[in-house]
Design a protein around this motif. Sequence first.
Motif, PDB file in Angstrom:
ATOM      1  N   TRP A 160      44.708  48.770  34.432  1.00 19.13           N
ATOM      2  CA  TRP A 160      44.912  48.028  35.689  1.00 19.13           C
ATOM      3  C   TRP A 160      45.656  46.728  35.426  1.00 19.13           C
ATOM      4  CZ3 TRP A 160      45.251  47.760  40.682  1.00 19.13           C
ATOM      5  CH2 TRP A 160      45.073  46.536  41.349  1.00 19.13           C
ATOM      6  N   TRP A 161      45.260  46.008  34.383  1.00 17.85           N
ATOM      7  CA  TRP A 161      45.943  44.762  34.045  1.00 17.85           C
ATOM      8  C   TRP A 161      47.412  45.028  33.701  1.00 17.85           C
ATOM      9  CZ3 TRP A 161      48.377  43.789  29.438  1.00 17.85           C
ATOM     10  CH2 TRP A 161      48.874  42.485  29.270  1.00 17.85           C
ATOM     11  N   ILE A 164      49.518  45.703  36.933  1.00 18.37           N
ATOM     12  CA  ILE A 164      49.748  44.477  37.694  1.00 18.37           C
ATOM     13  C   ILE A 164      50.696  43.535  36.964  1.00 18.37           C
ATOM     14  CG2 ILE A 164      48.616  42.452  38.674  1.00 18.37           C
ATOM     15  CD1 ILE A 164      48.119  45.076  40.137  1.00 18.37           C
ATOM     16  N   THR A 165      50.621  43.484  35.633  1.00 21.47           N
ATOM     17  CA  THR A 165      51.462  42.575  34.862  1.00 21.47           C
ATOM     18  C   THR A 165      52.898  43.075  34.771  1.00 21.47           C
ATOM     19  OG1 THR A 165      49.529  41.910  33.572  1.00 21.47           O
ATOM     20  CG2 THR A 165      51.700  41.406  32.657  1.00 21.47           C
ATOM     21  N   VAL A 169      53.294  41.406  39.513  1.00 19.32           N
ATOM     22  CA  VAL A 169      52.419  40.962  40.606  1.00 19.32           C
ATOM     23  C   VAL A 169      51.539  39.808  40.123  1.00 19.32           C
ATOM     24  CG1 VAL A 169      50.596  41.639  42.203  1.00 19.32           C
ATOM     25  CG2 VAL A 169      52.463  43.222  41.695  1.00 19.32           C
ATOM     26  N   GLY A 170      50.797  40.023  39.046  1.00 19.61           N
ATOM     27  CA  GLY A 170      50.033  38.966  38.420  1.00 19.61           C
ATOM     28  C   GLY A 170      48.920  38.390  39.264  1.00 19.61           C
ATOM     29  N   TYR A 171      47.867  39.182  39.495  1.00 19.56           N
ATOM     30  CA  TYR A 171      46.731  38.682  40.271  1.00 19.56           C
ATOM     31  C   TYR A 171      46.023  37.529  39.569  1.00 19.56           C
ATOM     32  CZ  TYR A 171      46.933  42.569  43.549  1.00 19.56           C
ATOM     33  OH  TYR A 171      47.318  43.446  44.510  1.00 19.56           O
ATOM     34  N   GLY A 172      45.955  37.557  38.250  1.00 19.35           N
ATOM     35  CA  GLY A 172      45.245  36.523  37.514  1.00 19.35           C
ATOM     36  C   GLY A 172      43.758  36.749  37.407  1.00 19.35           C
ATOM     37  N   ASP A 173      43.261  37.925  37.837  1.00 19.11           N
ATOM     38  CA  ASP A 173      41.831  38.199  37.732  1.00 19.11           C
ATOM     39  C   ASP A 173      41.411  38.513  36.301  1.00 19.11           C
ATOM     40  OD1 ASP A 173      43.338  40.457  37.739  1.00 19.11           O
ATOM     41  OD2 ASP A 173      41.965  41.666  38.955  1.00 19.11           O
TER      42      ASP A 173
END
Length: 258
Positions: A160-161, A164-165, A169-173
Amino acid sequence: MWGQCSQMCHNVFIVESVCVGWFSLEFLLRLIQAPSKFAFLRSPLTLIDLVAILPYYITLLVDGAAAGRRKSGAGNSYLDKVGLVLRVLRALRILYVMRLARHSLGLQTLGLTARRCTREFGLLLLFLCVAIALFAPLLYVIENEMADSPEFTSIPACYWWAVITMTTVGYGDMVPRSTPGQVVALSSILSGILLMAFPVTSIFHTFSRSYLELKQEQERVMFRRAQFLIKTKSQLSTMSHDSDLLFGSVSSDTRDNN
């Protein structure tokens, strides 16, 4: 509050019924006028129309069946299943928006581009899957070995990371804490940008070419329609002129006979 909500839902149901009735009439008229019924039913826009219209009628049937079961005192399990089906069907009504593709040149271009660029999209997905399968386990091993408080509890979480990376997108969670993990994260970001940039040029050229083709086709259709209207108007004016001459000659002959 319940009465006000029921009245509002009833008003929305009436508006929806009128709209779906109009859409259904339009669909039936186009089906009747289509030269080839099979080719008409196979077109993507026709399938979108069917998926947008049918949930309304299926919802009415399921509502009637659920009401009959409720009156007969059937079990709650059946009603729960019916409620789930109704929620899914009501969610499908969002596809009404896709009907705009019939009248929007931009949406038609987007759909044509997606159909022509299936190979490019497949390559992009393949590149991302390979990179994700490379960076996610690597980051999981590094973080669990070197970080004081690792945030990555499993390799699927690292997948998942990585998604997103690499898609920027980079949620930062979930953030790598160790220095080698941050180096891996930077590498995944750069590789994601490069991998996504490879097929973008081909997709952009396909989009531009598809837009020009659809625009020229639309202009040809408008030109034919204008030519047809001009031809029809000229024929009507010729017929009216001939009728005036005919009736004028008949009236002059009548006066001469008198």
